[in-house]
Write an enzyme that holds these catalytic residues in place. Structure first.
Site: not given
Length: 422
Positions: A205, A335
């Site tokens: 990330e 999400k």
């Protein structure tokens, strides 16, 4: 006319070099909506099913041709001719075609690609940016970024138990100024790591993944970087954690720094850190089915600490209702690929916000250059957003889209700032 005339799907690569699904929906007006589906590394057991091919001779079994074919052969014939603006109806059709609770027939990756592409095509037909199409005139607040600048856990092989150590800038009631602060702290942290002879390589990330002696050392590094960058910990920059505790949960105990500790001991560590550091948020502090620990931690820390359920709730209204009944957690991580359609995502966010839960829009560790979640964060009035560190194009793309939205909103735009945690 918003009539859908074409649905195209293909296999593309995500940020980890793994295949994922991309869908294009075109309307009679000539407008095309494109959506690429993300993929997680640490996934909750209760998430919707991501359909992979399993052919070890192709992409090591991670191909998504089955999902791509499902879009072409099973979904497209059912929605071509429908109005792209009928999002709820189309999402229901997608669920009905699949026919399973976890979308394991068509694959949530196939279904989500279509659902989001339909919304993006409809927004273009309505001549609206996606955030405005989703949220209407009320979509005017910019989320606070939770910036993952130090990686551990499943996102990095470096000995740290905690998956994400994040900085949370709330500077001058401005998203742009807060983004600048985060960037300056990120680069300052890089200099500190280099000076100590530690690795400045980054994880999935975009956060650094140095080998450190303890989880607390990571927190201390963040504090030093904040101060050295000229900011004030606890005043305009805070800290947040994603523990991803499900990954550490074994036989009723949690793996921790080479040993095993009880849930009560882990809660004690969180409480001590809350006293020592400007910590405002802990995500997945306990495992997805360790309900007793979630209830206990919420009772003891919930009035002063944001306790986010990711694996716990998996963006699923049914799981969220369980949490509300048990009084477990006080914030929902959102999400879209955990649940599989835009409509169900909206239902989960709406349920959370009606019950005074904070909502945090989130990327996945396997991302693409698709910036949809930035628009959804504003459109769904989410308080915060997680989209990684301040490097890697698939991460900065979302931050940059939020800059454009802030500019587009002009004087009407507001930054959630510290109110995002109250």
């Amino acid at each position: 006319m918003s009539e859908i005339i074409s649905v195209i799907s293909r296999e593309i690569l995500d940020s980890r070099g793994n295949p994922t699904v991309e869908v294009e929906v075109t309307t009679a007006d000539g407008n095309m909506g494109r959506a690429a589906v993300p993929s997680g590394a640490s996934t909750g057991a209760h998430e919707a099913c991501e359909l992979r091919d399993g052919d070890k001779n192709r992409f090591l079994g991670k191909g998504v041709y089955k999902a791509v074919d499902n879009v072409r052969e099973k979904i497209a014939p059912e929605i071509v001719g429908l109005q792209a603006t009928e999002q709820v109806y189309i999402d229901k059709i997608l669920r009905d075609i699949d026919g399973t609770e976890n979308k394991s027939n068509l694959g949530a990756n196939a279904i989500l690609g279509v659902s989001l592409a339909v919304a993006k095509a409809a927004a273009k037909d309505c001549r609206l940016p996606l955030y405005r199409y989703v949220g209407g005139s009320q979509a005017s607040r910019l989320p606070v970024p939770l910036m993952n600048v130090l990686n551990g856990g499943a996102h990095a092989n470096n000995g740290l138990d905690i998956q994400e150590f994040m900085i949370v800038p709330t500077v001058n009631n401005s998203y742009a100024e807060s983004l600048r602060a985060g960037t300056e702290i990120f680069h300052t942290l890089k200099k500190i790591l280099a000076k100590k002879g530690l690795s400045t390589a980054v994880g999935d990330e975009g956060g650094f993944a140095p080998k450190l002696g303890s989880n607390q050392e990571a927190l201390d590094l963040l504090m030093n970087a904040i101060v050295d960058a000229g900011y004030d910990p606890g005043q305009n920059v805070f800290l947040a954690l994603d523990v991803a505790a499900t990954e550490m949960f074994k036989e009723g105990k949690y793996e921790w720094q080479g040993g095993h500790i009880s849930p009560t001991e882990l809660l004690g560590i969180y409480k001590s850190w809350a006293e020592k550091y400007p910590l405002v948020s802990i995500e997945d502090g306990f495992a997805e089915d360790d309900w007793d620990s979630w209830v206990q931690s919420t009772a003891q820390m919930g009035s002063t600490m944001q306790l986010i359920g990711d694996d716990l709730f998996v963006t699923n209204p049914k799981r969220l209702r369980m949490g509300l009944e048990k009084k477990a957690g006080n914030a929902l991580l959102v999400k879209v690929n955990q649940i599989g359609t835009l409509t169900e995502t909206y239902e989960a966010v709406n349920l959370a916000q009606r019950n005074k839960f904070r909502t945090i829009m989130s990327h996945r560790s396997g991302e693409t250059e698709d910036v949809t979640i930035a628009d959804l964060a504003v459109g769904l009035n989410c308080h915060q957003i997680k989209t990684g560190s301040l490097c890697r194009g698939e991460r900065t793309a979302k931050y940059n889209q939020l800059l454009r939205i802030e500019e587009d909103l002009g004087g009407m735009g507001l930054y959630w700032d510290k109110a995002a945690f109250r």
